[in-house]
Design a protein around this motif. Structure first.
Motif, mmCIF file in Angstrom:
data_model
loop_
_atom_site.group_PDB
_atom_site.id
_atom_site.type_symbol
_atom_site.label_atom_id
_atom_site.label_comp_id
_atom_site.label_asym_id
_atom_site.label_seq_id
_atom_site.Cartn_x
_atom_site.Cartn_y
_atom_site.Cartn_z
ATOM 1 N N ILE A 1 -1.281 5.152 11.107
ATOM 2 C CA ILE A 1 -0.360 4.025 11.254
ATOM 3 C C ILE A 1 -1.098 2.770 10.807
ATOM 4 O O ILE A 1 -2.038 2.327 11.461
ATOM 5 N N LEU A 2 -0.699 2.221 9.686
ATOM 6 C CA LEU A 2 -1.347 1.036 9.141
ATOM 7 C C LEU A 2 -0.791 -0.233 9.781
ATOM 8 O O LEU A 2 0.313 -0.226 10.339
ATOM 9 N N PRO A 3 -1.521 -1.336 9.703
ATOM 10 C CA PRO A 3 -0.948 -2.620 10.113
ATOM 11 C C PRO A 3 0.262 -2.958 9.249
ATOM 12 O O PRO A 3 0.495 -2.354 8.203
ATOM 13 N N THR A 4 1.033 -3.916 9.674
ATOM 14 C CA THR A 4 2.215 -4.291 8.905
ATOM 15 C C THR A 4 1.806 -4.835 7.543
ATOM 16 O O THR A 4 0.681 -5.309 7.348
ATOM 17 N N LEU A 5 2.725 -4.770 6.604
ATOM 18 C CA LEU A 5 2.436 -5.250 5.264
ATOM 19 C C LEU A 5 2.133 -6.745 5.264
ATOM 20 O O LEU A 5 1.299 -7.224 4.480
ATOM 21 N N ALA A 6 2.773 -7.500 6.143
ATOM 22 C CA ALA A 6 2.500 -8.936 6.232
ATOM 23 C C ALA A 6 1.062 -9.189 6.662
ATOM 24 O O ALA A 6 0.386 -10.095 6.133
ATOM 25 N N ASP A 7 0.545 -8.400 7.611
ATOM 26 C CA ASP A 7 -0.852 -8.550 8.047
ATOM 27 C C ASP A 7 -1.819 -8.171 6.937
ATOM 28 O O ASP A 7 -2.854 -8.831 6.740
ATOM 29 N N LEU A 8 -1.510 -7.119 6.201
ATOM 30 C CA LEU A 8 -2.398 -6.693 5.127
ATOM 31 C C LEU A 8 -2.477 -7.738 4.021
ATOM 32 O O LEU A 8 -3.553 -7.996 3.461
ATOM 33 N N LEU A 9 -1.346 -8.373 3.710
ATOM 34 C CA LEU A 9 -1.339 -9.382 2.652
ATOM 35 C C LEU A 9 -2.076 -10.655 3.049
ATOM 36 O O LEU A 9 -2.439 -11.453 2.177
ATOM 37 N N CYS A 10 -2.293 -10.854 4.331
ATOM 38 C CA CYS A 10 -3.040 -12.038 4.773
ATOM 39 C C CYS A 10 -4.518 -11.944 4.419
ATOM 40 O O CYS A 10 -5.206 -12.974 4.332
ATOM 41 N N TYR A 11 -5.016 -10.704 4.219
ATOM 42 C CA TYR A 11 -6.459 -10.534 4.024
ATOM 43 C C TYR A 11 -6.807 -9.805 2.730
ATOM 44 O O TYR A 11 -7.957 -9.886 2.284
ATOM 45 N N GLN A 12 -5.861 -9.071 2.148
ATOM 46 C CA GLN A 12 -6.184 -8.281 0.966
ATOM 47 C C GLN A 12 -5.148 -8.536 -0.135
ATOM 48 O O GLN A 12 -4.020 -8.972 0.121
ATOM 49 N N SER A 13 -5.548 -8.251 -1.356
ATOM 50 C CA SER A 13 -4.665 -8.440 -2.509
ATOM 51 C C SER A 13 -3.689 -7.276 -2.616
ATOM 52 O O SER A 13 -3.948 -6.181 -2.095
ATOM 53 N N PRO A 14 -2.575 -7.475 -3.287
ATOM 54 C CA PRO A 14 -1.635 -6.364 -3.472
ATOM 55 C C PRO A 14 -2.253 -5.165 -4.192
ATOM 56 O O PRO A 14 -1.952 -4.020 -3.849
ATOM 57 N N ALA A 15 -3.121 -5.423 -5.168
ATOM 58 C CA ALA A 15 -3.746 -4.313 -5.893
ATOM 59 C C ALA A 15 -4.582 -3.451 -4.956
ATOM 60 O O ALA A 15 -4.582 -2.213 -5.058
ATOM 61 N N PHE A 16 -5.301 -4.092 -4.026
ATOM 62 C CA PHE A 16 -6.112 -3.315 -3.085
ATOM 63 C C PHE A 16 -5.231 -2.505 -2.140
ATOM 64 O O PHE A 16 -5.541 -1.350 -1.827
ATOM 65 N N ILE A 17 -4.127 -3.085 -1.703
ATOM 66 C CA ILE A 17 -3.227 -2.382 -0.786
ATOM 67 C C ILE A 17 -2.628 -1.160 -1.468
ATOM 68 O O ILE A 17 -2.568 -0.068 -0.890
ATOM 69 N N PHE A 18 -2.196 -1.335 -2.726
ATOM 70 C CA PHE A 18 -1.641 -0.194 -3.454
ATOM 71 C C PHE A 18 -2.689 0.898 -3.649
ATOM 72 O O PHE A 18 -2.401 2.087 -3.505
ATOM 73 N N GLY A 19 -3.906 0.489 -3.973
ATOM 74 C CA GLY A 19 -4.967 1.472 -4.162
ATOM 75 C C GLY A 19 -5.301 2.217 -2.885
ATOM 76 O O GLY A 19 -5.553 3.427 -2.907
ATOM 77 N N PHE A 20 -5.298 1.506 -1.760
ATOM 78 C CA PHE A 20 -5.612 2.159 -0.482
ATOM 79 C C PHE A 20 -4.501 3.125 -0.072
ATOM 80 O O PHE A 20 -4.783 4.217 0.442
ATOM 81 N N LEU A 21 -3.244 2.741 -0.309
ATOM 82 C CA LEU A 21 -2.139 3.654 -0.021
ATOM 83 C C LEU A 21 -2.251 4.920 -0.864
ATOM 84 O O LEU A 21 -2.039 6.038 -0.366
ATOM 85 N N ASN A 22 -2.574 4.756 -2.117
ATOM 86 C CA ASN A 22 -2.729 5.915 -2.990
ATOM 87 C C ASN A 22 -3.915 6.773 -2.566
ATOM 88 O O ASN A 22 -3.873 8.008 -2.667
ATOM 89 N N ARG A 23 -4.952 6.123 -2.072
ATOM 90 C CA ARG A 23 -6.130 6.872 -1.603
ATOM 91 C C ARG A 23 -5.776 7.714 -0.373
ATOM 92 O O ARG A 23 -6.187 8.876 -0.268
ATOM 93 N N LEU A 24 -5.019 7.146 0.552
ATOM 94 C CA LEU A 24 -4.603 7.899 1.730
ATOM 95 C C LEU A 24 -3.648 9.022 1.347
ATOM 96 O O LEU A 24 -3.682 10.111 1.937
ATOM 97 N N ARG A 25 -2.794 8.760 0.376
ATOM 98 C CA ARG A 25 -1.848 9.785 -0.041
ATOM 99 C C ARG A 25 -2.551 10.991 -0.652
ATOM 100 O O ARG A 25 -2.085 12.137 -0.509
#
Length: 283
Positions: free
Chosen positions: A100-124
């Motif tokens: 269960i990841l933090p909300t997308l709003a929390d993730l965008l406060c600290y990380q770039s969209p490219a990093f978030i997409f990459g991390f989601l793909n890594r977990l997948r």
């Protein structure tokens, strides 16, 4: 129950919250997992906070899932080997963790969209992760390209749950073979569970128009669509039908039989001498 639709074989689950209820996100997702028999030891919730700006926090989550899976596999293998009396028994395959990841709003406060997409793909792609849950409230996304980021998350997700109103939701499911289903449901929250009823039939117990749980949905009256305005007409009126039936096509016409006469005009070189029929051949 809603958990039957959300907790499936789809690995990446995106919840789009139009009601702005991010504060209940971890509890809501956890209750869905518990309804499907997922114990607390199979759930990994990444807390929100300032530590999200460190990439090491995300790497630690993946490493923690891998380490716990290896430990559980070794323990299960040892127990099964002792019970069976075989010390060489292979390790059982783990089912992976529900992250269960933090909300997308929390993730965008600290990380770039490219990093978030990459991390989601890594977990997948991780074999130690069984499901990934991400909660997104469009009105809470403080980013100039929030719409594009949300669309990117929908592209990566295999199941998208959209909470439209208090009594209505939609569910988009993508299957590995390429099939996509998009259905809408009427929902009703009780003290013990989250009930859903398909809006496209099935004799639901909740009327989407009135919002009453005891009122049966009335069947829709079939209406004949009005013909579109066009110069091309397919239907025939009565006069046209009569004229068509009275028309005799060329191949259907019959004529009375009559005697056939052959009219021949003799030529100057014709020779009708029957004594020597081959005289004209100059033999």
């Amino acid at each position: 129950m809603l958990s039957n639709l959300v907790v499936t074989k789809q690995k990446v689950v995106l919840v789009i919250d139009e009601l702005n209820r991010e504060r209940i996100a971890p509890k809501f997702i956890g209750s869905l997992l518990h309804e499907q028999g997922q114990g607390a030891d199979t759930i990994k919730a990444m807390p929100a906070g300032i530590h999200l700006k460190h990439v090491a926090s995300f790497n630690a989550l993946v490493t923690e899932c891998a380490n716990y899976n290896n430990v559980n596999n070794n323990n299960n293998s040892s127990i099964q080997s002792v019970e069976a009396g075989d010390l060489d028994a292979p390790a059982s395959k783990t089912t992976g963790y529900n992250v269960i990841l933090p909300t997308l709003a929390d993730l965008l406060c600290y990380q770039s969209p490219a990093f978030i997409f990459g991390f989601l793909n890594r977990l997948r792609r991780s074999e130690y992760v069984r499901r990934v849950f991400l909660w997104a409230s469009p009105q809470h996304l403080q980013h100039p390209h929030a719409a594009y980021i949300l669309a990117g998350c929908e592209y990566l997700a295999e199941l998208v749950l959209r909470l439209e109103t208090d009594t209505r939701l939609s569910l988009i499911s993508r299957k590995p073979g390429g099939g996509v289903t998009n259905r809408r449901y009427a929902c009703q929250v009780s003290k013990t569970q989250f009930e859903v009823t398909p809006l496209d039939g099935g004799g639901g117990s909740l009327s989407p128009a009135a919002g009453s749980p005891n009122k049966q949905a009335t069947p829709e009256v079939e209406q004949t669509p009005e013909p579109a305005s066009s110069t091309f007409k397919i239907e025939l009126d009565e006069d046209e039908v009569v004229a068509r039936n009275a028309l005799t096509l060329p191949y259907e016409r019959t004529s009375e039989p009559s005697e056939g006469n052959i009219i021949y005009t003799p030529d100057a070189d014709d020779d009708f001498d029957e004594e020597d029929p081959d005289e004209d051949l100059c033999i």
